[in-house]
Scaffold this active site. Sequence first.
Site, PDB file in Angstrom:
ATOM      1  N   HIS A 155       0.340   3.269  11.473  1.00 42.57           N
ATOM      2  CA  HIS A 155       0.936   2.465  10.393  1.00 42.57           C
ATOM      3  C   HIS A 155       2.418   2.769  10.180  1.00 42.57           C
ATOM      4  O   HIS A 155       3.119   1.997   9.545  1.00 42.57           O
ATOM      5  CB  HIS A 155       0.172   2.711   9.089  1.00 42.57           C
ATOM      6  N   ASP A 363      10.640   2.364   7.661  1.00 42.98           N
ATOM      7  CA  ASP A 363       9.313   2.002   7.158  1.00 42.98           C
ATOM      8  C   ASP A 363       8.545   1.314   8.287  1.00 42.98           C
ATOM      9  O   ASP A 363       9.102   0.445   8.972  1.00 42.98           O
ATOM     10  CB  ASP A 363       9.454   1.034   5.973  1.00 42.98           C
TER      11      ASP A 363
HETATM   12  P1  ADQ Z   1       3.169   2.755   2.337  1.00 45.64           P
HETATM   13  O1  ADQ Z   1       4.243   3.711   2.730  1.00 45.64           O
HETATM   14  O2  ADQ Z   1       2.312   3.182   1.213  1.00 45.64           O
HETATM   15  O3  ADQ Z   1       2.211   2.359   3.566  1.00 45.64           O
HETATM   16  P2  ADQ Z   1       3.760  -0.141   1.644  1.00 45.64           P
HETATM   17  O4  ADQ Z   1       3.369  -0.897   2.835  1.00 45.64           O
HETATM   18  O5  ADQ Z   1       5.000  -0.698   1.050  1.00 45.64           O
HETATM   19  O6  ADQ Z   1       4.017   1.396   1.962  1.00 45.64           O
HETATM   20  O7  ADQ Z   1       2.713  -0.144   0.426  1.00 45.64           O
HETATM   21  C1  ADQ Z   1       1.362  -0.141   0.543  1.00 45.64           C
HETATM   22  C2  ADQ Z   1       0.686  -0.706  -0.728  1.00 45.64           C
HETATM   23  O8  ADQ Z   1       0.857   0.133  -1.865  1.00 45.64           O
HETATM   24  C3  ADQ Z   1       1.193  -2.095  -1.118  1.00 45.64           C
HETATM   25  O9  ADQ Z   1       0.077  -2.943  -1.167  1.00 45.64           O
HETATM   26  C4  ADQ Z   1       1.816  -1.912  -2.489  1.00 45.64           C
HETATM   27  O10 ADQ Z   1       1.587  -2.988  -3.386  1.00 45.64           O
HETATM   28  C5  ADQ Z   1       1.145  -0.674  -3.015  1.00 45.64           C
HETATM   29  N1  ADQ Z   1       2.085   0.013  -3.918  1.00 45.64           N
HETATM   30  C6  ADQ Z   1       3.270   0.528  -3.590  1.00 45.64           C
HETATM   31  N2  ADQ Z   1       3.883   1.015  -4.703  1.00 45.64           N
HETATM   32  C7  ADQ Z   1       3.047   0.783  -5.739  1.00 45.64           C
HETATM   33  C8  ADQ Z   1       3.107   1.016  -7.148  1.00 45.64           C
HETATM   34  N3  ADQ Z   1       4.189   1.566  -7.698  1.00 45.64           N
HETATM   35  N4  ADQ Z   1       2.054   0.643  -7.905  1.00 45.64           N
HETATM   36  C9  ADQ Z   1       0.987   0.052  -7.336  1.00 45.64           C
HETATM   37  N5  ADQ Z   1       0.874  -0.210  -6.023  1.00 45.64           N
HETATM   38  C10 ADQ Z   1       1.892   0.143  -5.235  1.00 45.64           C
HETATM   39  C11 ADQ Z   1       2.113   2.695   4.972  1.00 45.64           C
HETATM   40  C12 ADQ Z   1       3.396   2.584   5.782  1.00 45.64           C
HETATM   41  C13 ADQ Z   1       3.985   1.190   5.640  1.00 45.64           C
HETATM   42  C14 ADQ Z   1       2.948   0.127   6.044  1.00 45.64           C
HETATM   43  C15 ADQ Z   1       1.617   0.387   5.359  1.00 45.64           C
HETATM   44  C16 ADQ Z   1       0.520  -0.521   5.893  1.00 45.64           C
HETATM   45  O11 ADQ Z   1       4.341   3.568   5.372  1.00 45.64           O
HETATM   46  O12 ADQ Z   1       5.151   1.050   6.436  1.00 45.64           O
HETATM   47  O13 ADQ Z   1       3.421  -1.143   5.674  1.00 45.64           O
HETATM   48  O14 ADQ Z   1       1.191   1.727   5.532  1.00 45.64           O
HETATM   49  O15 ADQ Z   1       0.440  -0.467   7.278  1.00 45.64           O
END
Ligand code: ADQ
Length: 459
Positions: A155, A363
């Site tokens: 991911h 990211d």
């Molecule tokens: P993350 O680094 O966690 O994921 P991201 O893809 O932006 O990053 O977010 C994942 C989920 O968490 C989103 O559905 C988002 O809505 C939720 N989220 C984030 N901040 C939040 C908050 N403050 N309150 C509630 N919900 C929140 C990792 C990788 C990413 C990749 C994903 C999926 O780092 O690059 O996109 O996995 O593969």
Amino acid sequence: MSRLIVVSNRVAPIKGKTSAGGLAVAVLSALRESGGIWFGWSGEVVQTAAVEPTVVKVGRITYALADLTSDDHNEYYNGFANRTLWPLFHYRLDLTAFDRRCFDGYLRVNDRLARQLVPLVGEDDLIWVHDYHLIPFGEALARHGCRAPVGFFLHIPFPASEVLVALPYHQELLRTLFAYDLVGFQTDGDLRAFHDYVEREVGGSVDPDGTVRAFGRTTRAGTFPIGIDTDDFAALPAKAEVQRQIKRLKSSMGDRQLVIGVDRLDYTKGLVERLQAFEQMLETYPAMRGAVSLLQIAPPTRGEVPEYADIRRALEAVAGHINGRFAEFDWVPIRYLNKSFSRRALAGLFRGSRVGMVTPLRDGMNLVAKEYVAAQDPDDPGVLVLSQFSGAARQLDAALIVNPYDSVGVAESLHLALTMPIEERIERWAALMEGLRRDDVAAWRNTYLDALRRYSAAA
Ligand code: ADQ
């Protein structure tokens, strides 16, 4: 259809509402469709880990949960996964800890978890392993006699070889990827970096059909950019409770505009740089003072890892500095919230914001960028300002793409977004939305699993 077994470090909450993000949404719908097992860490740290996982059956899904001891937790989770692989794969060599004991703990936990899963695996099952915590899991499965097809999806970004080879045990780690039938990456850039590592660092080769050979072994590798459940997310703002929340948000803003950022509090997300770019915008365009606020939502994560306490302090300091410098008695430039919100609440906040700022320094994909777009009002959509260093930028090229290190450039793009005529906003949004509908989370899952079935049948 074969039964699916999903393996990830954490498993989504078994009961209650799914406030979960992309991976959980994708996995749950696949498991509900074909029936299957979701195996991972229970979230519990115990004195002595049980030999067998705890098994809970809910409808067609069997949850199998394993505990960790505190040594496991320190070495595997807080240690090698989050203090070595996470910073290293996000190009933060300066924050990367190199500790052989943690690597050994990581291998040990992967081995034990795989051993716990093997008795649950049936003859026709298909196993899908997720993310950097579990790179050696597939090899451990084979060691314990598992012959089922196994795929892996990363991911997070796959780094350039020059960065990767700083890891003293890179070969030991990377050769384990070749135990999988299919290795999936988020972007072509990640796949290229993997090919480059194989060809230049370890003398392997890459065939035009995606077959990769190295360490005397063969695997397949491909690009599978993760999506969101676009239609589902787009429907959230119409719900009555979300409507009420949007109204409340708008009345708190008066005729001011809102810019939103939503991230886990993580040093990869470029939060300090984002606030500095916002400050730069207020400095360069004085008319924006009193007219726009940035709502930054960033709940703390990985609190036991020291670098996360540092980023929290740095962010609080810069938010305090900017508010101290510009705030008036009836306006603050930055509203900084340290808590988490439900998907519905987030959809409402996205809908109520004229600009979504997604400016990570690195990211894998970034699903917030996709969710922001999906939540917009088609007749009056907001504008996405997106980092060129997110995987999402490869797909969402109708966003305003920025370099998050360039505060002057980001400030200009932010100003452009805030003053963009409605025709252009609609045009850009429609282009983005078309891609999000086509490349949604179901497409991601199906494309990956079809490829895994195909390659493992051919093997
Ligand atoms: P993350 O680094 O966690 O994921 P991201 O893809 O932006 O990053 O977010 C994942 C989920 O968490 C989103 O559905 C988002 O809505 C939720 N989220 C984030 N901040 C939040 C908050 N403050 N309150 C509630 N919900 C929140 C990792 C990788 C990413 C990749 C994903 C999926 O780092 O690059 O996109 O996995 O593969």
